[in-house]
Design an enzyme around this catalytic site. Structure first.
Site, PDB file in Angstrom:
ATOM      1  N   THR A 133      -7.617 -19.007  40.880  1.00  0.00           N
ATOM      2  CA  THR A 133      -8.707 -19.903  40.523  1.00  0.00           C
ATOM      3  C   THR A 133     -10.064 -19.374  40.972  1.00  0.00           C
ATOM      4  O   THR A 133     -10.198 -18.786  42.051  1.00  0.00           O
ATOM      5  CB  THR A 133      -8.472 -21.289  41.149  1.00  0.00           C
ATOM      6  N   GLU A 134     -11.081 -19.611  40.134  1.00  0.00           N
ATOM      7  CA  GLU A 134     -12.456 -19.229  40.451  1.00  0.00           C
ATOM      8  C   GLU A 134     -13.381 -20.427  40.278  1.00  0.00           C
ATOM      9  O   GLU A 134     -12.993 -21.428  39.661  1.00  0.00           O
ATOM     10  CB  GLU A 134     -12.888 -18.065  39.555  1.00  0.00           C
ATOM     11  N   TRP A 163     -10.340 -22.440  46.170  1.00  0.00           N
ATOM     12  CA  TRP A 163      -9.176 -23.319  46.331  1.00  0.00           C
ATOM     13  C   TRP A 163      -7.901 -22.507  46.559  1.00  0.00           C
ATOM     14  O   TRP A 163      -6.859 -22.797  45.986  1.00  0.00           O
ATOM     15  CB  TRP A 163      -9.011 -24.265  45.139  1.00  0.00           C
ATOM     16  N   GLY A 349      -2.184 -55.089  52.736  1.00  0.00           N
ATOM     17  CA  GLY A 349      -3.295 -54.557  53.525  1.00  0.00           C
ATOM     18  C   GLY A 349      -2.876 -53.441  54.464  1.00  0.00           C
ATOM     19  O   GLY A 349      -3.647 -52.515  54.730  1.00  0.00           O
ATOM     20  N   GLU A 372      -0.949 -25.930  40.168  1.00  0.00           N
ATOM     21  CA  GLU A 372      -0.063 -25.098  39.347  1.00  0.00           C
ATOM     22  C   GLU A 372      -0.167 -25.444  37.849  1.00  0.00           C
ATOM     23  O   GLU A 372       0.811 -25.406  37.125  1.00  0.00           O
ATOM     24  CB  GLU A 372       1.406 -25.229  39.799  1.00  0.00           C
TER      25      GLU A 372
END
Length: 392
Positions: A133-134, A163, A349, A372
């Site tokens: 990834t870039e 990443w 809650g 992926e």
């Protein structure tokens, strides 16, 4: 090099796999469960736990025994990942990205590359991951801008990856680059290198995340980084996209198995809490609205588990399994997201409180629908394969 946890005797694989899974279970109970809340909350890299994973041989889980790995089948590996993710999903990412890098070398590397890299990968002496990834490129890998320029007997790499799992604590990465930016089609100009950190190659910063804490996700900078031709996977440029995508089949099975683990953890928490919490004079598990939620959660989890098994079996048989892996990844990751939300609703809650693990599952699960290859991409892969396999 560490000794593999169990020697791989072909005549007793099933028993050995059971022993491995039992050892992983003991490790999780003893060394992980007591520390997850603190480490995850403060986003601390689990150094001691990683050391224990090295001792177990998890960094060589799918690496062949001849190189010092455990040589696990994808089917057994998926069970390991599910069990780890049931306790803390981040740990599975530390060895999964590493094993995708190793798979690229084992499946496509030269004999010299296998002998040089795989024993160190299997022992965990050298750890790392996959750098695809870039900043301006995610799903469309052919649009990467990181370039390797031929220079004498080697190459010079310039560009940025982002990443990247294990980016700070890892030492080596399978880096996808353009060796011929003008090539048409574009994938013909892409190559995969095993790059070890050194002058011109560094991690610039740790990236903060909503969930998936503990594991370091980082930006990697290549600035005039020199690398030899002996680190080009396969020794021939232009094959990089095939090498990267080949590893992603196992990676998607891993992400799917993570999804099963998170979905099961959410179900377990909901079932437990529903028997403790009382409203209107009885445990909430006796209210029909809660029963419907639990039934749907259990069904989603088991369906996801069966899809993972089918994908892993296809991978082990050596068949093309991008459709099966895509189906498993798509369904299991969505099951994790849905179950984590339903578990939060069952808890009311308290599900929003950091005192309970449900909120961690709710933060971890969204990564799985992105990592992926996004689930939108998985749908396209499934549809295209469906048509190719069923021509009129």
């Amino acid at each position: 090099m560490s000794t593999p946890l169990i020697p791989r005797d072909p005549d007793d694989v099933a028993e050995q796999d059971r022993l491995i899974l039992d050892a992983v279970g003991r490790f999780l109970d003893r060394d992980v469960k007591p520390h997850v809340h603190h480490l995850e909350h403060d986003d601390i890299y689990p150094e001691e736990i990683v050391g224990k994973m090295r001792e177990l041989g998890l960094f060589g889980a799918t690496i062949a025994a001849e190189y010092g790995g455990l040589g696990l089948s994808a089917s057994t590996y998926a069970q390991v990942v599910e069990r780890v993710s049931l306790v803390w999903m981040s740990l599975s990412g530390i060895f999964n990205s590493h094993l995708i890098m190793a798979a690229a070398v084992q499946r496509f590397g030269t004999d010299e590359q296998k002998q040089r890299f795989l024993p160190k990968f299997a022992s965990g002496e050298v750890r790392g991951g996959l750098a695809l990834t870039e900043p301006d490129c995610g799903t469309d890998l052919q649009a990467i801008r990181t370039v390797a320029r031929a220079d004498g007997n080697g190459w010079v790499i310039d560009g940025t990856k982002t990443w990247i799992s294990n980016g700070i604590h890892g030492q080596a990465f399978a880096v996808l680059v353009k060796t011929d930016p003008e090539a048409q089609p574009r994938h013909k100009g892409m190559s995969l290198f095993i790059a070890e950190k050194g002058e011109g190659f560094r991690a610039s910063r740790k990236l903060e995340k909503l969930g998936y804490k503990g594991i370091d996700s980082a930006e990697l900078i290549f600035d005039g980084f020199r690398i030899g031709n002996e680190n080009l996977v396969g020794g021939v440029p232009g094959e990089g996209l095939k090498h990267a995508l080949g590893g992603l089949e196992l990676g998607r099975i891993n992400v799917a198995a993570r999804g099963v683990g998170v979905a099961q953890a959410a179900l377990d928490e909901a079932v437990r809490y529903s028997q403790i919490r009382k409203t209107f004079g009885k445990p909430i598990c006796e209210h029909q609205s809660i029963q419907i939620k639990l039934a749907d959660m259990a069904t989603r989890t088991e369906a996801a588990r069966l899809l993972v098994r089918a994908a892993a079996a296809a991978y082990d048989a050596g068949r093309r399994c991008d459709m099966e892996a895509g189906m498993a990844k798509l369904f299991a990751s969505e099951a994790a997201v849905e179950n984590s939300l339903e578990a939060m609703r069952v808890h009311g809650g308290y599900g929003y409180s950091k005192e309970f693990p449900v909120e961690r599952l709710y933060r971890d699960a969204p990564l799985l629908v992105i990592g992926e290859g996004t689930n939108e991409l998985q749908r396209l892969i499934i549809a295209k394969q469906l048509i190719q396999r069923n021509p009129v």
